[in-house]
Design a protein around this motif. Structure first.
Motif, mmCIF file in Angstrom:
data_model
loop_
_atom_site.group_PDB
_atom_site.id
_atom_site.type_symbol
_atom_site.label_atom_id
_atom_site.label_comp_id
_atom_site.label_asym_id
_atom_site.label_seq_id
_atom_site.Cartn_x
_atom_site.Cartn_y
_atom_site.Cartn_z
ATOM 1 N N TYR A 84 0.818 -1.102 -0.148
ATOM 2 C CA TYR A 84 0.078 0.026 -0.043
ATOM 3 C C TYR A 84 0.814 1.261 -0.067
ATOM 4 O O TYR A 84 0.549 2.282 0.535
ATOM 5 N N CYS A 85 2.082 1.313 -0.770
ATOM 6 C CA CYS A 85 2.701 2.250 -0.875
ATOM 7 C C CYS A 85 2.015 3.615 -1.230
ATOM 8 O O CYS A 85 2.693 4.863 -0.955
ATOM 9 N N ASP A 86 1.056 3.582 -2.086
ATOM 10 C CA ASP A 86 0.264 4.760 -2.389
ATOM 11 C C ASP A 86 -0.492 5.705 -1.329
ATOM 12 O O ASP A 86 -0.666 6.788 -1.260
ATOM 13 N N HIS A 87 -0.480 4.913 0.022
ATOM 14 C CA HIS A 87 -0.906 5.473 1.191
ATOM 15 C C HIS A 87 0.261 6.215 1.824
ATOM 16 O O HIS A 87 -0.087 7.125 2.781
ATOM 17 N N GLY A 88 1.477 5.833 1.604
ATOM 18 C CA GLY A 88 2.424 6.600 2.603
ATOM 19 C C GLY A 88 3.199 5.385 2.797
ATOM 20 O O GLY A 88 3.439 4.438 2.328
ATOM 21 N N ILE A 89 3.971 5.772 3.843
ATOM 22 C CA ILE A 89 5.034 4.985 4.512
ATOM 23 C C ILE A 89 4.577 4.358 5.795
ATOM 24 O O ILE A 89 4.011 5.289 6.555
ATOM 25 N N PHE A 90 4.656 2.938 5.787
ATOM 26 C CA PHE A 90 4.163 2.402 7.066
ATOM 27 C C PHE A 90 5.516 2.107 7.891
ATOM 28 O O PHE A 90 6.245 0.958 7.508
ATOM 29 N N MET A 91 5.223 2.764 9.138
ATOM 30 C CA MET A 91 6.619 2.693 10.113
ATOM 31 C C MET A 91 6.183 2.035 11.301
ATOM 32 O O MET A 91 5.179 2.377 11.933
ATOM 33 N N HIS A 119 0.580 1.679 23.671
ATOM 34 C CA HIS A 119 1.832 1.592 22.904
ATOM 35 C C HIS A 119 1.177 1.228 21.423
ATOM 36 O O HIS A 119 0.450 0.331 21.187
ATOM 37 N N LEU A 120 1.733 2.191 20.581
ATOM 38 C CA LEU A 120 1.364 2.040 19.058
ATOM 39 C C LEU A 120 2.089 1.067 18.558
ATOM 40 O O LEU A 120 3.304 0.941 18.894
ATOM 41 N N ASP A 121 1.604 0.315 17.561
ATOM 42 C CA ASP A 121 2.162 -0.697 16.965
ATOM 43 C C ASP A 121 2.980 0.212 15.610
ATOM 44 O O ASP A 121 4.068 -0.578 15.212
ATOM 45 N N GLY A 122 2.497 1.520 15.338
ATOM 46 C CA GLY A 122 3.302 1.908 14.293
ATOM 47 C C GLY A 122 2.521 3.102 13.652
ATOM 48 O O GLY A 122 1.407 3.497 14.133
ATOM 49 N N MET A 123 2.962 3.789 12.627
ATOM 50 C CA MET A 123 2.131 4.976 11.973
ATOM 51 C C MET A 123 2.430 4.980 10.456
ATOM 52 O O MET A 123 3.173 4.314 10.062
ATOM 53 N N VAL A 124 1.423 5.603 9.742
ATOM 54 C CA VAL A 124 1.221 5.662 8.301
ATOM 55 C C VAL A 124 1.732 7.245 8.129
ATOM 56 O O VAL A 124 0.697 7.802 8.606
ATOM 57 N N MET A 125 2.946 7.468 7.546
ATOM 58 C CA MET A 125 3.213 8.601 6.886
ATOM 59 C C MET A 125 2.750 8.992 5.789
ATOM 60 O O MET A 125 3.408 8.531 4.831
ATOM 61 N N SER A 126 1.677 9.897 5.253
ATOM 62 C CA SER A 126 0.879 10.055 4.093
ATOM 63 C C SER A 126 1.803 10.912 3.278
ATOM 64 O O SER A 126 2.751 11.460 3.752
ATOM 65 N N PRO A 127 1.782 10.711 1.767
ATOM 66 C CA PRO A 127 2.591 11.555 0.958
ATOM 67 C C PRO A 127 2.268 13.163 1.204
ATOM 68 O O PRO A 127 3.070 13.826 0.678
ATOM 69 N N GLY A 129 2.190 14.434 4.184
ATOM 70 C CA GLY A 129 2.705 14.996 5.526
ATOM 71 C C GLY A 129 1.813 14.420 6.624
ATOM 72 O O GLY A 129 2.434 15.014 7.666
ATOM 73 N N GLU A 130 0.729 14.119 6.462
ATOM 74 C CA GLU A 130 -0.021 13.731 7.526
ATOM 75 C C GLU A 130 0.307 12.367 8.060
ATOM 76 O O GLU A 130 0.774 11.534 7.722
ATOM 77 N N ASN A 131 0.285 12.099 9.246
ATOM 78 C CA ASN A 131 0.424 11.125 10.164
ATOM 79 C C ASN A 131 -0.871 10.401 10.822
ATOM 80 O O ASN A 131 -1.538 10.966 11.217
ATOM 81 N N PHE A 132 -0.784 8.951 10.730
ATOM 82 C CA PHE A 132 -2.150 8.438 11.204
ATOM 83 C C PHE A 132 -1.555 7.153 11.968
ATOM 84 O O PHE A 132 -0.588 6.469 11.642
ATOM 85 N N VAL A 133 -2.468 6.824 12.796
ATOM 86 C CA VAL A 133 -1.939 5.686 13.777
ATOM 87 C C VAL A 133 -2.322 4.279 13.049
ATOM 88 O O VAL A 133 -3.221 4.205 12.213
ATOM 89 N N LEU A 134 -1.470 3.481 13.292
ATOM 90 C CA LEU A 134 -1.422 2.177 12.581
ATOM 91 C C LEU A 134 -1.585 0.921 13.696
ATOM 92 O O LEU A 134 -0.532 1.132 14.679
ATOM 93 N N GLU A 135 -2.552 0.226 13.637
ATOM 94 C CA GLU A 135 -2.861 -1.090 14.860
ATOM 95 C C GLU A 135 -2.610 -2.328 13.808
ATOM 96 O O GLU A 135 -3.430 -2.439 12.687
ATOM 97 N N ILE A 136 -1.915 -3.324 14.257
ATOM 98 C CA ILE A 136 -1.906 -4.413 13.779
ATOM 99 C C ILE A 136 -2.441 -5.718 14.609
ATOM 100 O O ILE A 136 -2.153 -5.732 15.903
ATOM 101 N N LYS A 137 -3.275 -6.457 14.269
ATOM 102 C CA LYS A 137 -4.057 -7.435 14.770
ATOM 103 C C LYS A 137 -3.813 -8.877 14.025
ATOM 104 O O LYS A 137 -3.610 -8.816 12.882
ATOM 105 N N THR A 138 -3.713 -9.938 14.951
ATOM 106 C CA THR A 138 -3.729 -11.340 14.316
ATOM 107 C C THR A 138 -4.992 -11.771 14.944
ATOM 108 O O THR A 138 -5.497 -11.648 16.003
#
Length: 349
Positions: A84-91, A119-127, A129-138
């Protein structure tokens, strides 16, 4: 049988609730939000209060699903970053926050607040410049995700969003694993069939109402060093309450429990002795079946009554010869050797 982390404080049982000495006042985390608000299948207000007050919490560290989630988190984020690189950088979080070592529950919060932590799992940095919360579940329960992100997980993401980036949406990725894959996560591969990415909307007014309700709950119970009354009809509450109640038993009561243990242990030992010969017979039958199928080249046999099936499959296992590696030490590919491996399974249909 559930396992619990033992109490960190003194307490007394009172009217289906518990009073503590006030020595421990923890914070409300994202995973606790759904429990307090009554929408979690795992937590209840009573169980959350027990955790925040230092009474006890369920120890889930050895569960296959938890271990698999921890092992696969970075692998999933790496997959998302490419897919999903079009959404930005998944960090991942370790690239954003300070290094976190040791027990997860002892990590400092990723944001500063007197009542809430997380504790956040990560963030998505959009093209843009906005940052979004990223949560990972299994999960192995696909049905719970059919209608989007479950509410109890939504509250976790909403809380983290509120105290960090304050966006109107977030990112939640769920990895689908079978129970067998949870036991062996190293064999799992992320792809479009095994990873689903959601972008739930965050309603700021709903979040504000939920946080206010949780704050009122905290001031009512935690600030007064007590839990809500447990629900005796809820096995989640009843089991934890019974555990805490058992720790208040007298020495004579525990000596009586030891007597009961002795009786049961003898019964189990006698039962094992009675079936030992049958276990040996079963192993012998399986060995005879495998040998016959191998000699006659048969890969499947079904029992006459149709209830059992035996299968024998052959595969080729590749391995590296360490002696050749030590001799040349350059490219291991030419020294790959193949070894036939047979897999025998006998299962009830």
């Amino acid at each position: 049988m559930r396992r619990y982390i033992p109490p960190k404080c003194d307490y007394t049982i009172h009217n289906n609730g518990i009073l503590t000495d006030g020595s421990v006042h923890g914070k409300v985390t994202g995973t606790m939000m759904g429990g307090i608000l009554g929408c979690s299948p795992f937590q209840t207000p009573f169980r959350v209060a027990c955790d925040v007050l230092g009474l006890c919490r369920e120890d889930i560290s050895d569960k296959p699903a938890v271990k698999a989630g921890q092992m696969l988190e970075s692998k999933i984020i790496s997959y998302l970053d490419g897919r999903y690189c079009d959404h930005g950088i998944f960090m991942p979080a370790e690239q954003i926050f300070e290094a976190r070592e040791g027990d997860h529950d002892q990590w400092p919060s990723d944001f500063d607040d007197p009542l809430f932590a997380g504790h956040l799992d990560g963030m998505v940095m959009s093209p843009t410049g906005e940052n979004f919360v990223l949560e990972i579940k299994t999960t192995a329960n696909l049905r719970s995700w059919e209608n989007g992100v479950p509410e109890y997980y939504w509250w976790q993401v909403a809380l983290y969003n509120q105290f960090t980036v304050k966006q109107e949406r977030a990112y939640v990725a769920v990895a689908m694993l079978t129970q067998e894959e949870q036991a062996h996560p190293e064999d799992w591969t992320p792809n479009d069939d095994t990873v689903v990415l959601y972008m739930p909307e965050i309603d700021p007014e709903k979040v504000a109402r939920g946080i206010e309700e949780v704050m009122n709950w905290y001031h009512t119970y935690i600030d007064n060093d007590r839990t809500p009354q447990m629900d005796p009809k809820d096995p989640r509450d009843a089991d934890m309450y019974a555990y805490l109640l058992s720790l208040t038993n007298s020495k004579d009561a525990m000596a009586s429990l030891l007597d009961t243990y002795g009786v049961l242990e003898r019964e189990v030992r006698m039962a094992h002795a009675m079936i030992k010969d049958k276990e040996v017979a079963l192993d012998d039958m399986k060995a005879r079946l495998k040998e016959w199928m191998d000699i006659h080249g048969v890969d499947t046999i079904a029992s006459l009554d149709g209830r059992y099936e035996a299968t024998l499959t052959s595969t080729v296992k590749k391995s590296i010869d360490p002696k050749l590696l030590e001799k040349d030490g350059i490219d291991p590919t030419p020294y790959t050797v193949e070894k036939p491996v047979q897999t025998f399974r006998l299962k009830q249909i």
